[in-house]
Write a protein that holds these residues in place. Structure first.
Motif, mmCIF file in Angstrom:
data_model
loop_
_atom_site.group_PDB
_atom_site.id
_atom_site.type_symbol
_atom_site.label_atom_id
_atom_site.label_comp_id
_atom_site.label_asym_id
_atom_site.label_seq_id
_atom_site.Cartn_x
_atom_site.Cartn_y
_atom_site.Cartn_z
ATOM 1 N N ASP A 137 99.309 5.868 -31.820
ATOM 2 C CA ASP A 137 100.241 5.940 -32.178
ATOM 3 C C ASP A 137 101.241 6.242 -32.205
ATOM 4 O O ASP A 137 102.290 5.870 -32.109
ATOM 5 N N GLU A 138 101.240 7.353 -32.279
ATOM 6 C CA GLU A 138 102.405 8.995 -31.777
ATOM 7 C C GLU A 138 103.338 8.573 -30.186
ATOM 8 O O GLU A 138 103.973 9.377 -29.986
ATOM 9 N N VAL A 143 99.571 16.629 -37.561
ATOM 10 C CA VAL A 143 99.524 15.437 -36.384
ATOM 11 C C VAL A 143 101.375 15.001 -36.408
ATOM 12 O O VAL A 143 101.988 15.289 -35.074
ATOM 13 N N ARG A 174 93.487 6.027 -33.461
ATOM 14 C CA ARG A 174 94.987 5.762 -33.885
ATOM 15 C C ARG A 174 95.689 6.846 -34.241
ATOM 16 O O ARG A 174 97.085 6.663 -33.923
ATOM 17 N N THR A 175 95.559 7.951 -35.109
ATOM 18 C CA THR A 175 96.420 8.603 -36.123
ATOM 19 C C THR A 175 97.360 9.677 -34.735
ATOM 20 O O THR A 175 98.363 9.754 -35.182
ATOM 21 N N TYR A 217 91.526 12.831 -44.150
ATOM 22 C CA TYR A 217 92.587 12.441 -43.230
ATOM 23 C C TYR A 217 93.899 12.761 -43.341
ATOM 24 O O TYR A 217 94.661 12.132 -42.701
ATOM 25 N N HIS A 218 95.028 12.604 -44.300
ATOM 26 C CA HIS A 218 96.280 13.042 -44.698
ATOM 27 C C HIS A 218 96.491 13.849 -43.915
ATOM 28 O O HIS A 218 97.802 14.685 -43.567
ATOM 29 N N GLU A 265 97.153 13.491 -40.870
ATOM 30 C CA GLU A 265 98.135 13.132 -40.111
ATOM 31 C C GLU A 265 99.303 13.311 -40.128
ATOM 32 O O GLU A 265 100.743 13.384 -39.686
ATOM 33 N N ALA A 290 89.202 16.348 -36.571
ATOM 34 C CA ALA A 290 89.346 15.030 -36.675
ATOM 35 C C ALA A 290 88.109 14.538 -34.891
ATOM 36 O O ALA A 290 87.801 13.715 -35.684
ATOM 37 N N GLU A 313 91.150 3.135 -37.235
ATOM 38 C CA GLU A 313 91.181 4.300 -36.965
ATOM 39 C C GLU A 313 90.323 3.970 -36.048
ATOM 40 O O GLU A 313 90.997 5.275 -34.729
ATOM 41 N N SER A 349 100.719 -1.386 -36.614
ATOM 42 C CA SER A 349 100.003 -0.074 -35.201
ATOM 43 C C SER A 349 99.623 -1.516 -33.849
ATOM 44 O O SER A 349 100.360 -0.412 -32.793
ATOM 45 N N PHE A 368 88.462 9.889 -35.270
ATOM 46 C CA PHE A 368 89.794 9.974 -34.923
ATOM 47 C C PHE A 368 90.629 9.753 -33.934
ATOM 48 O O PHE A 368 90.512 10.257 -32.671
#
Length: 447
Positions: A337-338, A300, A333-334, A293-294, A297, A326, A149, A189, A331
């Motif tokens: 990754d988009e 995002v 990668r969250t 965390y969720h 995500e 974040a 992450e 990822s 943070f």
């Protein structure tokens, strides 16, 4: 007499602790909590080993039910009790569970410190017992996921592969499945979908018939990989079945994680309202439980979907909320990754002066990702004189001129562990110094 009744109570306490563990594996949260509390009531104060176990099981159940605020002190107490009892196995389990809860609570920096404690405990055990603590596979896997992450890719893959290596030696299905799942998520990822698929197949083999919730975890990660491969039909079949099997989630955190994959699939099918309503529900229940965390995500993905619907102002407002949660914990990668859609959103945020320094770092990470060929993170080729993954990482840093202390910091290892790896590298390459090691590695094509 009283002596007998105390002894009988002690035995009942032991039985309740064992039954609590069985109930936990079955996913019966209510009975787990009742039995763990019963065990703590009956166990004498000086039976630290069993009390440590019972408190840990209680902490885990609180966590499963989404009570992060109560789970963290319970798991911290389990760490303290099992350390006092000299029970390395339960202390390691409690530390890993505590760090996993801290991670899900969005407390990445605290979680990293807890994982460092767990890995130090593993090093101490190795020095004392001359063998690795099997449950340390758990620490390496979850710490690897946290480092991923943070976009510390080399160190993350190093820990994830150590998790697999120790898990394979131990052969315990729950940890081994988790180790392969962690590796699969990182490789997915990174864009190495073949590597991710291979890791998922190994996860499926490892888990056997362990439990329905474990199988559900494997299926959700595989659905995400299939989705990334462009196999929307297979991913959609998983999403349709997932809706019917929600009782197979081990805890609310699994439900949110799997729900995010389902929302992504609905989005790809053009079912925007369905995706958004699931994400709003996840955001709200995760926020209430403290599962930050969720929350990040889900926000995002919401922002990306709003952007795709040309609802730019709403997308930016949702993204700003995600960034504010974040940024303090770093943070990466969250967001990264988009890919391209997130890049567009972040540039809009930058133009409005939203979290400029942090947004700049995220944009730079996305741009780097687009420039580097995806194969860069795949496994090194097999060697004539095989070095382990960890030894290769140490060797690269030796070649870069880092001191043992700097290598230890970079790879999140202890200095003793770095010295052990260096000694092994010298022996395998048949050399006596750093310079000779680097030259020999270049000759062999390792560096």
């Amino acid at each position: 007499d009283e002596g007998e009744s105390l002894e009988a109570q002690h035995i009942h306490g032991h039985i309740a602790a064992v039954r609590a563990c069985v109930a936990l594996l079955r996913g019966d949260k209510l009975q787990t909590a009742q039995l763990a509390r019963q065990a703590l009531k009956w166990l004498p104060a000086d039976d630290l080993m069993t009390r440590g176990w019972a408190v840990m099981v209680l902490g885990l159940t609180l966590y499963q039910n989404g009570d992060v605020a109560a789970a963290i002190p319970a798991l911290s107490e389990a760490v303290a009790i099992s350390r006092a009892a000299g029970d390395s196995h339960v202390a390691m389990l409690a530390l890993c569970n505590l760090a996993a809860v801290q991670t899900n609570a969005g407390q990445l920096r605290k979680a990293a410190d807890t994982f460092q404690d767990a890995l130090q405990l593993a090093d101490d055990f190795l020095a004392r017992a001359g063998r690795r603590l099997p449950v340390s596979a758990y620490a390496h896997t979850y710490f690897g996921a946290l480092l991923w992450e943070w976009n510390e890719q080399d160190a993350a893959l190093n820990h994830l592969r150590q998790g697999v290596e120790i898990g394979e030696q131990w052969g315990e299905p729950l940890r081994l499945t988790g180790a392969y799942l962690g590796l699969a998520c990182a490789l997915r990822s990174a864009g190495d979908l073949d590597g991710a698929q291979s890791a998922i197949q190994k996860a499926r083999q490892a888990q056997g018939n362990l439990s329905p919730w474990n199988a559900a975890r494997v299926a959700a990660v595989e659905a995400h990989i299939l989705f990334d491969r462009g196999n929307l039909a297979a991913a959609s079949r998983w999403a349709a079945a997932w809706n019917d099997n929600l009782d197979e989630c081990f805890d609310v955190f699994d439900y949110w994680g799997e729900g995010l994959v389902a929302a992504r699939i609905s989005f790809a099918q053009g079912q925007m309202d369905k995706a958004q309503s699931l994400l709003v529900q996840i955001t709200s229940s995760a926020q209430t439980a403290g599962g930050i965390y969720h929350v990040i995500e889900a926000l995002v993905l919401q922002a990306v979907i709003l952007q795709a619907q040309d609802r730019h102002d709403q997308a930016l407002a949702v993204l700003e909320r995600a960034l504010s949660l974040a940024e303090p914990e770093g943070f990466v990668r969250t967001f990264v990754d988009e890919g391209a859609p997130m890049s567009v959103l972040l540039k809009q945020a930058l133009s409005q002066g939203i979290a400029a320094g942090y947004v700049g770092k995220l944009l730079a990470a996305i741009e780097r990702e687009q420039l580097i060929p995806q194969t860069a993170v795949q496994s090194p080729p097999p060697l004539v004189d095989p070095l382990s993954e960890r030894e290769l990482d140490v060797l690269r840093l030796l070649a870069a001129g880092l001191s043992n202390r700097e290598i230890a910091q970079e790879l999140y290892l202890s200095i003793n562990t770095v010295k052990t790896h260096t000694k092994s590298i010298y022996s395998k390459l048949d050399v006596r110094s750093r310079t000779q090691a680097v030259n020999r590695a270049v000759e062999l094509g390792i560096l």
